[in-house]
Design a protein around this motif. Structure first.
Motif, PDB file in Angstrom:
ATOM      1  N   UNK A  83     -30.138  -9.721 -23.488  1.00  0.00           N
ATOM      2  CA  UNK A  83     -29.630  -8.362 -23.283  1.00  0.00           C
ATOM      3  C   UNK A  83     -30.734  -7.458 -22.718  1.00  0.00           C
ATOM      4  N   UNK A  84     -31.991  -7.699 -23.128  1.00  0.00           N
ATOM      5  CA  UNK A  84     -33.115  -6.872 -22.668  1.00  0.00           C
ATOM      6  C   UNK A  84     -33.621  -7.280 -21.291  1.00  0.00           C
ATOM      7  N   UNK A  85     -33.038  -8.261 -20.646  1.00  0.00           N
ATOM      8  CA  UNK A  85     -33.399  -8.603 -19.275  1.00  0.00           C
ATOM      9  C   UNK A  85     -34.265  -9.826 -19.128  1.00  0.00           C
ATOM     10  N   UNK A  86     -34.166 -10.775 -20.047  1.00  0.00           N
ATOM     11  CA  UNK A  86     -34.979 -11.988 -19.955  1.00  0.00           C
ATOM     12  C   UNK A  86     -34.675 -12.754 -18.654  1.00  0.00           C
ATOM     13  N   UNK A  87     -33.432 -12.785 -18.268  1.00  0.00           N
ATOM     14  CA  UNK A  87     -33.060 -13.549 -17.075  1.00  0.00           C
ATOM     15  C   UNK A  87     -33.703 -13.002 -15.799  1.00  0.00           C
ATOM     16  N   UNK A  88     -34.037 -11.731 -15.794  1.00  0.00           N
ATOM     17  CA  UNK A  88     -34.595 -11.111 -14.580  1.00  0.00           C
ATOM     18  C   UNK A  88     -36.107 -11.241 -14.506  1.00  0.00           C
ATOM     19  N   UNK A  89     -36.760 -11.732 -15.554  1.00  0.00           N
ATOM     20  CA  UNK A  89     -38.204 -11.903 -15.518  1.00  0.00           C
ATOM     21  C   UNK A  89     -38.566 -13.081 -14.609  1.00  0.00           C
ATOM     22  N   UNK A  90     -39.502 -12.849 -13.702  1.00  0.00           N
ATOM     23  CA  UNK A  90     -39.891 -13.884 -12.743  1.00  0.00           C
ATOM     24  C   UNK A  90     -41.312 -14.382 -12.948  1.00  0.00           C
ATOM     25  N   UNK A  91     -42.145 -13.583 -13.576  1.00  0.00           N
ATOM     26  CA  UNK A  91     -43.536 -13.956 -13.776  1.00  0.00           C
ATOM     27  C   UNK A  91     -43.895 -14.071 -15.252  1.00  0.00           C
ATOM     28  N   UNK A  92     -42.910 -14.249 -16.096  1.00  0.00           N
ATOM     29  CA  UNK A  92     -43.175 -14.345 -17.529  1.00  0.00           C
ATOM     30  C   UNK A  92     -43.708 -15.723 -17.907  1.00  0.00           C
ATOM     31  N   UNK A  93     -44.222 -15.830 -19.119  1.00  0.00           N
ATOM     32  CA  UNK A  93     -44.756 -17.095 -19.606  1.00  0.00           C
ATOM     33  C   UNK A  93     -43.661 -18.127 -19.795  1.00  0.00           C
ATOM     34  N   UNK A  94     -42.482 -17.671 -20.178  1.00  0.00           N
ATOM     35  CA  UNK A  94     -41.352 -18.578 -20.390  1.00  0.00           C
ATOM     36  C   UNK A  94     -40.162 -18.074 -19.571  1.00  0.00           C
ATOM     37  N   UNK A  95     -40.128 -18.384 -18.286  1.00  0.00           N
ATOM     38  CA  UNK A  95     -38.951 -17.974 -17.500  1.00  0.00           C
ATOM     39  C   UNK A  95     -37.688 -18.571 -18.104  1.00  0.00           C
ATOM     40  N   UNK A  96     -36.615 -17.824 -17.975  1.00  0.00           N
ATOM     41  CA  UNK A  96     -35.376 -18.270 -18.604  1.00  0.00           C
ATOM     42  C   UNK A  96     -34.902 -19.580 -17.972  1.00  0.00           C
ATOM     43  N   UNK A  97     -34.569 -20.543 -18.829  1.00  0.00           N
ATOM     44  CA  UNK A  97     -34.021 -21.826 -18.400  1.00  0.00           C
ATOM     45  C   UNK A  97     -33.069 -22.299 -19.480  1.00  0.00           C
ATOM     46  N   UNK A  98     -31.800 -22.499 -19.170  1.00  0.00           N
ATOM     47  CA  UNK A  98     -30.849 -22.948 -20.204  1.00  0.00           C
ATOM     48  C   UNK A  98     -31.278 -24.249 -20.873  1.00  0.00           C
ATOM     49  N   UNK A  99     -31.924 -25.155 -20.106  1.00  0.00           N
ATOM     50  CA  UNK A  99     -32.339 -26.423 -20.699  1.00  0.00           C
ATOM     51  C   UNK A  99     -33.407 -26.228 -21.771  1.00  0.00           C
ATOM     52  N   UNK A 100     -34.304 -25.266 -21.546  1.00  0.00           N
ATOM     53  CA  UNK A 100     -35.369 -25.038 -22.524  1.00  0.00           C
ATOM     54  C   UNK A 100     -34.870 -24.421 -23.829  1.00  0.00           C
ATOM     55  N   UNK A 101     -33.659 -23.899 -23.825  1.00  0.00           N
ATOM     56  CA  UNK A 101     -33.106 -23.350 -25.067  1.00  0.00           C
ATOM     57  C   UNK A 101     -32.908 -24.426 -26.122  1.00  0.00           C
ATOM     58  N   UNK A 102     -32.937 -25.707 -25.694  1.00  0.00           N
ATOM     59  CA  UNK A 102     -32.804 -26.795 -26.673  1.00  0.00           C
ATOM     60  C   UNK A 102     -33.956 -26.796 -27.669  1.00  0.00           C
TER      61      UNK A 102
END
Length: 603
Positions: A83-102
């Motif tokens: 909700x806070x915009x994780x999907x829009x982060x491009x240079x973060x340490x953990x870019x959003x990836x559905x697979x990594x949610x495992x």
């Protein structure tokens, strides 16, 4: 029973983690290396489980206790970060990836999150490292029990290898290996604590190891403090050896803490932190992040000199709210009834249990286990199970007691038959009702009181041999050789004149012709007579005083002929019927110096 010292160590470590993360004081990492202590305590508890249960059940149990609170955190934190915009982060340490949610489901790697939500996932490296050590423990613990102390060098050797480079490993894998190398030795130190190896090590050796390892860690810290400061968490090599030194000393020392943990406030606080350890660790970062938004909301940003205590108080307050909101997940994971605030007092055991230094590292056992192992067949009962065994008898000794496990003060009269009818190699026989001994039946044999359990059958009593009268040995009735003293003497209820006995009868021809002669209990040497009660008499002896007792056809005084009832029941052809007829315990004539009070066979 839980080890209260380990509970106290874990509670102090959790508080230290919160304070360190709140203020960032680097010296706290030296004063009390909390993460090393937490891994050592977890290693000790895991070793205790592996010693009692199968490896598979231990791993499943540990994962069941750890993962539900992590899942609950993910259910709250992941949607909030999205909700806070994780999907829009491009240079973060953990870019959003559905697979990594495992990794939020099975944290074998770092659970990912947004940079703005780093306060949520930054401390989850502990969960990942803990999980890997649990998975490796079924392999490490058996090897450690065989190899011993040298195995503590294995994590440090891994660190030396990692110092040479990443060898092309992905960053998450390298990070996980570094954490395993840093705290793996502390986990193995917990193994040494649990199996007693550390407790058997001389204190001087432990102190010397602490000084050597601790000094090495501090030396490495000083060497790099220009770049890293005085924080051990910034120098993995220094953290590894210093934390190992600290936990070895802390687990070996194990000071007496009875007076501390029995304080009601301390006791409840320690129990609360141990019942909610995972919840407090997972949510304390969010509580710290909420402090200044709360102060801004209430318009109290400028606190002056009171900023430190007030902000720390808010951190603990928000953490307490998180415990009440989400702590129930730990209860469900442990298959307990959910509780809002589990600050319960520790139940006091019926028998005081050692809490302090005796001995460090020994496994604990419950009072129920001890009671179950202390009761064996026969009359051998532990003092906790039977307050006393009563040996009823005539006169003033009717209420004599003895404590199980101690030599029994069995009453014997000087020159009189024993108060218990024991025969050579024949079970003790209790007089049957109606045979003339009913008035003495209550005073013969050992009895258990109504509160002490069922009475054993008469035929299950102890057996004595002719040479055992001074060294009686039977379950529950122990007489040592030092007990052949006045303690074994019992004055008769009334004065009994001296008794004189004629020569022993050796054949039927020597029996008196007149059956009406005053009966006297000769020891019968004819074991093949089916009716012994009609087969003995007395030959008059000049100068013998008159008898002052009431003779009975089936015994002498209150003692029946040993083997008499057995001979009647078994018949003349049985081994019991062929036993010699003799009153009271006998001693061979070849031992006159051991027990002069007992009668011997006539020459």
């Amino acid at each position: 029973m839980r080890n209260r010292y380990l509970d106290l160590l874990r509670a102090v470590a959790i508080v230290r983690v919160i304070v360190y993360h709140h203020f960032g004081w680097p010296l706290l990492s030296i004063v009390f290396p909390a993460m090393g202590v937490m891994f050592a305590v977890a290693g000790s508890l895991t070793a205790a489980s592996l010693a009692k249960r199968s490896p598979g059940s231990v791993v499943v149990s540990r994962m069941r206790r750890l993962l539900p609170p992590v899942w609950l955190l993910g259910l709250v934190a992941v949607p909030a970060m999205l909700y806070a915009g994780w999907q829009t982060e491009t240079d973060g340490e953990h870019p959003f990836s559905p697979a990594n949610l495992a990794f939020w489901i099975l944290p074998l790697g770092d659970p990912p999150g947004s940079d703005a939500g780093a306060f949520v996932w930054d401390a989850l490296w502990y969960v990942r490292t803990y999980l890997w050590l649990v998975l490796l423990s079924p392999l490490l613990y058996p090897v450690f029990r065989k190899v011993g102390w040298p195995m503590l060098a294995l994590p440090l050797l891994l660190m030396v290898v990692l110092e040479r480079g990443s060898f092309g490993m992905p960053a998450p894998v390298e990070s996980a290996l570094w954490d395993l190398a840093t705290y793996g030795a502390c986990w193995l130190a917990g193994f040494a604590h649990r199996d007693g190896r550390l407790g058997r090590t001389h204190p001087s050796v432990v102190v010397a190891g602490f000084l050597a390892l601790g000094g090495t860690g501090l030396y490495w810290l000083v060497q790099g403090h220009a770049e890293t400061g005085w924080d051990l968490n910034e120098v993995s090599e220094a953290q590894a050896v210093y934390s190992l030194a600290f936990v070895l000393l802390a687990l070996r020392w194990q000071p007496p803490i009875e007076r501390l943990v029995t304080n009601p406030n301390v006791d409840r606080f320690v129990n609360l932190l141990n019942a909610r350890a995972v919840t407090v660790y997972l949510w304390h970062g969010a509580a710290i992040a909420a402090v200044y938004p709360i102060l801004e909301f209430i318009a109290m940003e400028d606190l002056g000199h009171f900023e430190a205590p007030i902000t720390l108080g808010i951190t603990f307050g928000v953490t307490a709210v998180a415990v009440m909101l989400f702590g129930w997940a730990e209860d469900l994971a442990a298959k307990r009834r959910p509780r809002l605030w589990p600050a319960d007092p520790t139940p006091m055991p019926a028998t005081p249990q050692p809490v302090g230094p005796v001995p460090a590292g020994w496994p604990e056992s419950s009072r129920d286990d001890h009671a179950a192992s202390s009761v064996t067949p026969g009359l051998r009962l532990s003092p906790a199970d039977t307050p006393a065994l009563r040996l009823p008898g005539p006169g003033t000794h009717a209420q004599q007691q003895f404590t199980p496990g101690l030599p029994a003060q069995q009453p014997f009269a000087t020159g009189l038959p024993a108060q218990q009818p024991f025969a050579t190699g024949v079970p003790a026989q209790q007089p049957a009702p109606g045979d003339g001994h009913g008035q003495h039946a209550a005073g013969l044999g050992s009895r258990l009181s109504a509160a002490s359990g069922p009475q054993p059958p008469a035929t299950a009593g102890p057996r004595f041999s002719a040479a055992d009268t001074a060294r009686l040995s039977a379950p529950g009735l122990r007489l040592s050789t030092t007990d052949t003293s006045p303690n074994l003497r019992l004055a008769p209820p009334e004065a009994v004149p001296p008794q004189f006995y004629g020569p022993r009868l050796t054949s039927a021809a020597e029996l008196p012709a007149d059956p009406g002669t005053e009966p006297h209990p000769y020891r019968h040497a004819l074991g093949d007579s089916p009716e012994p009660a009609a087969s003995y008499g007395e030959m008059p002896i000049a100068g013998r005083p008159a008898h002052s007792y009431d003779p009975q056809p089936n015994g002498h005084g209150s003692v029946p002929w040993s083997g008499h009832d057995a001979g009647h029941a078994a018949g003349p052809s049985s081994a019991a019927a062929r036993e010699t007829w003799q009153p009271g315990p006998q001693r061979a004539a070849s031992d006159p110096d051991d027990a002069p009070a007992f009668r011997y066979d006539a020459p």
